[in-house]
Design a protein around this motif. Sequence first.
Motif, PDB file in Angstrom:
ATOM      1  N   ALA A 141      -2.926   0.564  -3.944  1.00 53.58           N
ATOM      2  CA  ALA A 141      -2.486  -0.809  -3.768  1.00 53.58           C
ATOM      3  C   ALA A 141      -1.715  -1.197  -5.022  1.00 53.58           C
ATOM      4  O   ALA A 141      -2.231  -1.058  -6.141  1.00 53.58           O
ATOM      5  CB  ALA A 141      -3.679  -1.735  -3.553  1.00 53.58           C
ATOM      6  N   HIS A 188       0.870  -1.168   0.000  1.00 53.57           N
ATOM      7  CA  HIS A 188       0.000   0.000   0.000  1.00 53.57           C
ATOM      8  C   HIS A 188       0.908   1.218   0.000  1.00 53.57           C
ATOM      9  O   HIS A 188       1.851   1.269   0.786  1.00 53.57           O
ATOM     10  CB  HIS A 188      -0.882   0.045   1.256  1.00 53.57           C
ATOM     11  CG  HIS A 188      -2.026  -0.914   1.214  1.00 53.57           C
ATOM     12  ND1 HIS A 188      -2.775  -1.204   2.330  1.00 53.57           N
ATOM     13  CD2 HIS A 188      -2.547  -1.636   0.205  1.00 53.57           C
ATOM     14  CE1 HIS A 188      -3.729  -2.072   2.007  1.00 53.57           C
ATOM     15  NE2 HIS A 188      -3.615  -2.359   0.722  1.00 53.57           N
ATOM     16  N   PRO A 228      -0.619  -7.038   0.893  1.00 48.76           N
ATOM     17  CA  PRO A 228       0.470  -6.062   1.013  1.00 48.76           C
ATOM     18  C   PRO A 228       1.480  -6.492   2.063  1.00 48.76           C
ATOM     19  O   PRO A 228       1.120  -6.978   3.134  1.00 48.76           O
ATOM     20  CB  PRO A 228      -0.248  -4.773   1.425  1.00 48.76           C
ATOM     21  CG  PRO A 228      -1.545  -5.210   1.997  1.00 48.76           C
ATOM     22  CD  PRO A 228      -1.918  -6.478   1.285  1.00 48.76           C
ATOM     23  N   ASN A 235       3.285  -0.891   4.243  1.00 51.89           N
ATOM     24  CA  ASN A 235       2.770   0.427   3.890  1.00 51.89           C
ATOM     25  C   ASN A 235       3.976   1.313   3.645  1.00 51.89           C
ATOM     26  O   ASN A 235       4.805   1.472   4.550  1.00 51.89           O
ATOM     27  CB  ASN A 235       1.971   1.034   5.042  1.00 51.89           C
ATOM     28  CG  ASN A 235       0.717   0.257   5.334  1.00 51.89           C
ATOM     29  OD1 ASN A 235      -0.082  -0.005   4.453  1.00 51.89           O
ATOM     30  ND2 ASN A 235       0.549  -0.142   6.586  1.00 51.89           N
ATOM     31  N   GLN A 240       0.969   5.273   0.529  1.00 52.76           N
ATOM     32  CA  GLN A 240       0.209   6.434   0.996  1.00 52.76           C
ATOM     33  C   GLN A 240       0.606   7.697   0.227  1.00 52.76           C
ATOM     34  O   GLN A 240       0.018   8.748   0.424  1.00 52.76           O
ATOM     35  CB  GLN A 240       0.457   6.658   2.495  1.00 52.76           C
ATOM     36  CG  GLN A 240       0.405   5.396   3.336  1.00 52.76           C
ATOM     37  CD  GLN A 240      -0.966   4.776   3.424  1.00 52.76           C
ATOM     38  OE1 GLN A 240      -1.970   5.478   3.383  1.00 52.76           O
ATOM     39  NE2 GLN A 240      -1.033   3.459   3.533  1.00 52.76           N
TER      40      GLN A 240
END
Length: 141
Positions: A43, A29, A109, A112, A31
């Motif tokens: 994603a 993922h 995932p 992050n 951000q």
Amino acid sequence: MPNTQTINGTCLCGQIRYKAVAAPLFQAHCQDCRRNGGSAFAALVFVPIESLNWQGETHSFCHNSDSGNTMTKHFCSNCGSQMFGTNSAKPDRIHIKVGTMDDAKWFQPQCNVWASSRLPSTPVSPDVKDFATMPPAPTKK
Ligand SMILES: [Zn+2]
């Protein structure tokens, strides 16, 4: 090592169709991909660039990453769906936007990235490791 996946997908209008058969190199993922994808996060699945074939006309947009590399985003020339992305520092790989996949139930995932930019409302899984920016490059096996 993740299992080999047959990854098929399409853009919103159907002009772009793609297929990759590969063991994903990296799943995440991001951000920091909000503006590009128009969502709270992106994603992404990275595969070897030679494993991906697509039909249809894409347009591309290049921008610089914080580390000065050229990032290229490939999107449908008709409907604008964001499809793929490459990084000049890692020309042997390409990422596929998971939202364009026909079946992405296998997606898991590993981390992050750019978690420092996460929106407060974005759910956090304790099983997915956070990296404030980009993690160090994985070592080649
Ligand atoms: Zn399209």
